[in-house]
Design an enzyme around this catalytic site. Structure first.
Site, mmCIF file in Angstrom:
data_model
loop_
_atom_site.group_PDB
_atom_site.id
_atom_site.type_symbol
_atom_site.label_atom_id
_atom_site.label_comp_id
_atom_site.label_asym_id
_atom_site.label_seq_id
_atom_site.Cartn_x
_atom_site.Cartn_y
_atom_site.Cartn_z
ATOM 1 N N ASP A 1 34.991 69.427 76.330
ATOM 2 C CA ASP A 1 35.466 69.913 75.040
ATOM 3 C C ASP A 1 36.930 69.491 74.844
ATOM 4 O OD1 ASP A 1 35.046 71.735 72.696
ATOM 5 O OD2 ASP A 1 36.670 72.846 73.665
ATOM 6 N N GLU B 1 34.983 64.838 73.877
ATOM 7 C CA GLU B 1 35.629 64.708 72.568
ATOM 8 C C GLU B 1 37.015 64.086 72.752
ATOM 9 O OE1 GLU B 1 34.133 68.342 69.848
ATOM 10 O OE2 GLU B 1 35.385 68.958 71.515
#
Length: 515
Positions: free
Chosen positions: A446, A483
């Protein structure tokens, strides 16, 4: 530079003062090149050097309140502020990067090791599995090591014991020495709602379900063949009437022949290779006790217009007790989330370990690899909050600080400074833990751009060293991606070379693309 074990530093006080002081001298050469390379956001700041004899007192000073004051030649105070310590802690205690942290078992006996270099003392508190956890625990002194860790070795009958650490440490948040009782950041299992860590031997046969032991993970011919289905474990089965009621929303839902698993089986036959599970590590937001969960008024919600703000208000009124959350609120990175356990008993201790393993095996059995969504860019809280672990053990170290010492929150929560040695170590160790002890097949990071390229390479290299013979898993087959967004206080490589799009070529680590 002032330091005091008792706190209460007042730079305006006249001599003599009950604390230690060292004059800081301006260095016109500026920040040394090696320091500027390691901390580029500090490169243009003034360089101040303490007296040489300060070196001998550094370890003691780090366990104290530390302040810097600036004065006019007349002695009048101009400014005073606190000191950020991570750089010197990394320099002084670099050997800790090779220590085995958390509970480590040898021939059935556990040794616990906690990194707390600024602590003045550390004790282990133990409770029997059937003890009143509100009462006092059995207290054991932990011994300090030169690398900043504290160590205690137990006995075989410690299996299943509940435990917490008592850490006496100066915290700048309150400007005084505090005594914190805190769970283990390397907890492998926990009690319900994570009030206490639980000692479990992950090699115990009773924690190794047959299917998990014997089912092999599907192999990829090439990493680019991966077709990924993002899945929230609770959503997957919470409303599936073909799953037994008591298993809905739990680790064990994928282990039964349900409509949901039939759907995933068909997708696997059509070319799906991977389920990417939203965070499964212990999070700080979900009520784990099923009897204390409160459901929103569904009939009332259905009666409201679809564009009404009232639905959100009704859900928020529950105060996070609905049993649902995406899971992006990290609390303990090494333990499965207790609210996914099938029973209250399995949530309380080692049961959640076995059930999480059964879930992994169930996905493997239908031909799907398992990727875990990892959230090392922030924790749910920091400082002295009761759901803060890292900051209550080594205050000011694990979170990224602004120029004025405030915790950065560009990720929406307290940002973790994985550029610091032991924060990166926690990130690497957690990935190794899930690969070794749960046999997952990959990690999705993340907000990966809030980590450095070096962080991700460290994870990659550590995983690559895992072998089937020694660890039960081929680490080279584990997929890494995330990400790679560029924003916040780290944007444009402000503090390090980021793990972002365009900067990971040749690493074997992939990023999502928004281009």
């Amino acid at each position: 530079l002032h330091w005091s074990a008792a706190g209460q530093i007042d730079p305006t006080a006249s001599e003599p003062v009950p604390w230690d002081t060292s004059t800081l001298r301006f260095d016109p050469a500026g920040i040394p090149p090696d320091v500027a390379e390691q901390y580029p956001h500090l490169a243009t700041l003034l360089a101040l050097r303490p007296a040489p004899q300060m070196r001998a007192e550094t370890a003691e000073a780090l366990r104290c309140q530390i302040e810097v004051s600036a004065h006019l030649p007349s002695g009048r105070l101009v400014s005073v502020g606190q000191v950020q310590l991570p750089g010197v802690l990394d320099d002084l205690y670099a050997a800790a990067a090779d220590a085995l942290l958390g509970p480590v078992w040898h021939l059935g006996t556990p040794t616990l090791r906690l990194w707390a270099p600024t602590a003045r003392s550390v004790f282990l508190h133990l409770w029997a599995p059937d003890a009143d956890l509100h009462g006092p625990g059995e207290r054991h002194r932990m011994l300090p090591a030169p690398d900043g860790t504290w160590i205690v070795t137990g006995s075989a009958d410690w299996v299943g014991m509940r435990y917490r650490f008592e850490v006496t440490v100066y915290t700048p948040q309150h400007g005084r020495v505090v005594v914190n009782q805190v769970t283990d950041p390397y907890s492998q299992a926990l009690t319900v709602n994570s009030t206490h860590s639980v000692l479990v031997d992950l090699s115990a046969p009773e924690l190794a379900p047959d299917q998990w032991t014997h089912t092999q993970a599907p192999r990829l011919v090439d990493p680019v063949d991966q077709v990924i289905y993002e899945l929230h474990l609770r959503d997957f089965s919470i409303s599936d009437s073909t799953v037994p009621t008591h298993l809905r929303g739990s680790f064990l839902a994928p282990t039964v022949d349900s409509a949901g698993m039939a759907h995933l089986r068909r997708l696997a036959q059509a070319g799906l290779t991977t389920v990417q599970l939203l965070p499964l590590f212990d999070n700080a937001t979900v009520e784990e006790h099923p009897g204390l969960q409160v459901s929103p008024p569904k009939d009332r919600l259905k009666d409201l217009p679809p564009d009404s703000p009232e639905q959100q208000r009704h859900v928020h009124e529950l105060g996070g007790r609905s049993g649902f959350n995406w899971g992006y609120d990290p609390w303990h990175y090494f333990a499965p989330e207790g609210s996914y356990s099938s029973t209250l008993a399995s949530a309380d201790g080692a049961g959640r370990v076995a059930e999480c393993r059964e879930m992994v095996a169930a996905f493997h059995a239908i031909g799907l690899r398992v990727v875990l969504d990892q959230v090392f860019n922030h924790t749910a809280s920091s400082g002295q909050d009761n759901k803060s672990v890292l900051d209550r053990i080594v205050p000011g170290y694990y979170h990224r600080l602004s120029e004025t010492g405030a915790v950065e929150t560009s990720t929406c929560c307290a940002n973790v400074a994985t550029e610091h040695l032991m924060a990166q170590r926690l990130m690497v160790d957690a990935c190794l833990h899930w690969a070794r002890y749960y046999r997952v097949d990959g990690f999705r990071f993340d907000l990966m751009g809030h980590h450095s390229r070096a962080n991700l390479i460290a994870v990659r290299e550590a995983l690559d060293a895992l072998t089937l013979e020694a660890d039960g898993v081929d680490g080279r087959a584990i997929t890494l991606y995330g990400e790679g967004w560029n924003f916040g206080e780290v944007a444009d490589n402000a503090r390090f070379v980021q793990a972002t799009q365009g900067q990971l070529g040749g690493t074997g680590i992939a990023t999502f693309s928004d281009r």
